[in-house]
Design an enzyme around this catalytic site. Structure first.
Site: not given
Length: 298
Positions: A213, A237, A287
């Site tokens: 991430d 996110s 993502q």
């Protein structure tokens, strides 16, 4: 003496990192992850993903490593509080095992995650070649780079960089706010933990989920020269997917090759490929995140 002190500090950071990745069983199918040490504000999404994967992994036999996960962030997490993880054992098949995990804080879900586990099998093989990249030893850390241009960087970004972290990262292309020149939406980032985290492959996979991430959402801002520290931008996110193809060690250098093929409508879509130093592709990541212009924060 300074080197010895640094080694002690790095070892403490890595021990704390392992504590973050390790969840506690509190009841059948219920697990608890610790709060972020010295945390404040919103939880880091990678930490919640990693703890959710660790909780699911604790319900699966050791011979079935995680090969994929898909998570949706539903609410901001509270970094000052622990997280409860409820695991649903959806299926235990002949070669695949599937689990669902709900992360809960303050009585409400903050993450839904599905994970799949697979026994080792032989099969046909191909992979993308690893792109050529400057070796990590020839790249400065972002903290070292910040020291050379301290007067040009936002104070909030400098404060963020100054917080000791268990993961060392070295970028091949300076990203905003180091360099706000519009450039193609791609990044090469080397990373590794600052010390050994042991030999348990389950722990290395949880660590990769955490680290995957880092930096990914910012790739969609490379063409626009915008950064997380900008007071008129909001980032978050929205979802996160990780496919793990092979074993690896996060305490050895790994290359994170990121690109963003699209951004629009206050969202940015980002992809990543992760390679070992000898060129094995060990993971893919995807993502989508919120990248919204807002009224400048004061």
């Amino acid at each position: 003496m300074a080197d010895e002190t640094q080694q002690i500090d790095d070892a403490a950071l890595v021990r704390a990192f392992v504590d973050i990745l390790t969840v506690e069983r509190i009841e059948e199918n219920f697990y608890r992850g610790i709060a972020t040490p010295q945390g404040r504000g919103r939880s880091f999404g990678g930490q919640v993903i990693a703890q959710a994967l660790s909780a699911a992994t604790m319900t699966v036999p050791d011979d079935r490593p995680a090969h994929s996960l898909h998570g949706y962030f539903m609410r901001p997490g509270d970094a000052t509080q622990p997280v409860l993880y409820r695991v649903d054992r959806d299926r235990d098949g002949g070669s695949f095992t599937t689990r669902r995990v709900v992360a809960i804080q303050h009585g409400a879900p903050i993450l839904n995650l599905a994970a799949s586990f697979h026994v080792a099998e032989p099969g046909l093989f191909h992979q993308d070649d690893m792109p050529r990249a400057t070796p990590p030893e020839d790249l400065p850390t972002e903290l070292a780079l910040a020291e050379t241009m301290r007067d040009e960087l936002p104070e909030t970004f400098l404060n963020w960089l100054a917080v000791p972290r268990p993961v060392e990262m070295r970028a091949e292309f300076p990203r905003p706010p180091f360099d706000r020149t519009p450039r193609p939406a791609m990044q090469h980032m080397w990373f590794r933990t600052r010390g050994s985290i042991g030999d348990d492959p389950k722990l290395h996979r949880a660590a990769l989920a955490f680290i995957s991430d880092f930096g990914l959402l910012g790739t969609s801002m490379m063409p626009h020269g915008r950064a997380f520290a900008d007071p008129d931008m909001q980032f978050a996110s929205l979802d996160h997917a990780l496919w793990i193809h092979d074993d690896f060690r996060v305490d050895d250098w790994l290359l994170y090759v990121m690109d963003s093929p699209w951004a629009g409508g206050a969202r940015g879509f980002n992809r990543g490929r992760i390679f070992t130093r000898d060129g094995r592709m060990v993971a893919n990541v995807a993502q989508e995140g919120l990248v919204r212009n807002i009224t400048p924060r004061t």
